[in-house]
Design an enzyme around this catalytic site. Structure first.
Site, mmCIF file in Angstrom:
data_model
loop_
_atom_site.group_PDB
_atom_site.id
_atom_site.type_symbol
_atom_site.label_atom_id
_atom_site.label_comp_id
_atom_site.label_asym_id
_atom_site.label_seq_id
_atom_site.Cartn_x
_atom_site.Cartn_y
_atom_site.Cartn_z
ATOM 1 N N ILE A 266 0.878 -1.182 0.000
ATOM 2 C CA ILE A 266 0.000 0.000 0.000
ATOM 3 C C ILE A 266 0.914 1.231 0.000
ATOM 4 O O ILE A 266 0.991 2.000 0.979
ATOM 5 C CB ILE A 266 -0.953 -0.033 1.222
ATOM 6 C CG1 ILE A 266 -1.612 -1.408 1.359
ATOM 7 C CG2 ILE A 266 -2.024 1.061 1.119
ATOM 8 C CD1 ILE A 266 -2.441 -1.849 0.143
ATOM 9 N N HIS A 267 1.627 1.369 -1.128
ATOM 10 C CA HIS A 267 2.720 2.341 -1.240
ATOM 11 C C HIS A 267 2.361 3.735 -0.693
ATOM 12 O O HIS A 267 3.053 4.296 0.142
ATOM 13 C CB HIS A 267 3.118 2.512 -2.711
ATOM 14 C CG HIS A 267 3.356 1.245 -3.447
ATOM 15 N ND1 HIS A 267 4.550 0.570 -3.404
ATOM 16 C CD2 HIS A 267 2.553 0.518 -4.287
ATOM 17 C CE1 HIS A 267 4.493 -0.498 -4.179
ATOM 18 N NE2 HIS A 267 3.290 -0.556 -4.720
ATOM 19 N N ASP A 268 1.266 4.296 -1.250
ATOM 20 C CA ASP A 268 1.014 5.728 -1.061
ATOM 21 C C ASP A 268 0.654 6.090 0.384
ATOM 22 O O ASP A 268 0.949 7.198 0.851
ATOM 23 C CB ASP A 268 -0.114 6.187 -1.996
ATOM 24 C CG ASP A 268 0.292 6.086 -3.464
ATOM 25 O OD1 ASP A 268 1.497 5.898 -3.734
ATOM 26 O OD2 ASP A 268 -0.593 6.179 -4.324
#
Ligand code: BDR
Ligand code: CA
Length: 342
Positions: A266-268
């Protein structure tokens, strides 16, 4: 060798974790923040973090073409904020595509419209007519204190802001961007998507002299959720949690179909949470340059933390680079976020 999560890298210099330079919001003094985003599955979770965390005062969400076409990203931003009960947050549309080079999209990951197969109800609020860069400039100008920016898409709007309104740079307290990687890329073996999609813009941002934290794949590939999160989200009553479960299920199914395992990064969300939680992300100081050439390393962020080379080449580190995160704690934080949304 102070950083166990990166010992596997084929490198002989292991950067030591250093104190963060990014400012922190507090409950007593929330950090004014603009998110520049291309929603996007993980962008949707990042926006949720900014809406819920009391340490953050979300001033605006600006859109940029990236994961999907910009008009989809703009509409997604409006609808996500509506879902999260945050219709008071303005949204403005930004760049369709990069400053130079071809239009890159990640619709194979995020779906044609950016949010998988999910269709969200229309928001009552409409887009601000002035456009993303002008809205950011207006908010910076009007703010009594410097404003932080979390760019979680290609850096086109941010480069345009820096180049169009240089007098407002002192009003930017920090840029905590999701993008890049000191190690391997994802769009190519060299490059991470957000940088690959507009390397020229990324070069402008990294060379700007502004305080930067690079939340790249080095850390975000440890900020993962697996299918067990779906059961946890199902226990929550709100429509937001149901939507998150739907978005994540789309990701898990797609990833499984590609034979890429069942964990989703869930990079962002990590870039937003770094402004709210002091010890979630471990960082080290690096000198980062962007390869904006047309060669095979186009979009690569080349990070150097080797003290010998930096001294020899008279280079100063220009950013914090995220390296470590506790995955279990990250998952618990995400559940907590969705437990607080309508
Ligand atoms: C980044 O690329 C996009 O697809 C994601 O939303 C994230 O911002 C990860 O490489
Ligand atoms: Ca994104």
């Amino acid at each position: 060798m102070s950083n166990p999560s990166v010992l596997g890298w084929p490198t002989f210099h292991h950067a030591k974790l250093t104190p963060r330079t990014a400012p922190l919001g507090t409950v007593a003094k929330p950090l004014p923040l603009i998110i520049d985003s291309d929603p996007g599955l993980d962008d949707a979770l990042a926006i949720a973090c900014a809406v819920v965390r009391p340490e953050i005062n979300l001033l605006a969400v600006t859109s940029v073409g990236g994961n999907a076409d910009v008009h989809h990203c703009t509409e997604n931003a409006l609808r996500l904020l509506h879902l999260y009960g945050a219709d008071d947050v303005p949204v403005a549309e930004g760049a369709v595509g990069p400053l130079t080079g071809p239009l890159e999209r990640a619709t194979e990951v995020h779906g044609e419209g950016g949010l998988g197969n999910t269709k969200l109800p229309k928001a009552p609020r409409t887009v601000e007519p002035e456009g993303a860069v002008a809205l950011m400039a207006r908010l910076l100008e009007a703010s009594p204190e410097p404003v932080a920016i979390a760019p979680v898409g290609p850096l086109t709007n941010i480069a345009l802001l820096i180049r169009s309104y240089p007098h407002l740079s002192p009003k930017i307290s920090h840029i905590c961007l999701m993008g890049g990687s000191v190690g391997e890329g994802n769009s190519s073996a060299s490059a991470e998507f957000n940088i690959y999609a507009d390397p020229t813009a990324a070069e402008i941002v990294f060379n700007s002299g502004l305080p930067i934290t690079m939340i790249g794949l080095d850390v975000t590939h440890h900020a993962t959720l697996d299918r067990s999160i779906l059961d946890r989200l199902k226990t929550l009553p709100g429509a937001s949690a149901k939507t998150a479960a739907e978005l994540l299920k789309f990701s898990f199914d797609r990833s499984a179909a590609w034979g890429q395992g069942e964990k989703m990064a869930i990079h962002d969300a990590v870039a937003v949470l770094h402004f709210a939680i002091p010890d979630l992300v471990g960082v080290a100081r690096y000198h980062v340059v962007v390869d904006a050439t047309q060669g095979p390393a186009r979009g690569r962020t080349i990070g150097d933390a080797n003290p010998y080379r930096l001294k020899r080449d008279k280079l100063e580190p220009n950013c914090d680079v995220g390296l470590t995160i506790d995955s279990q704690r990250f998952a618990d934080i995400m559940v907590d976020i969705y437990s607080k949304l309508p």
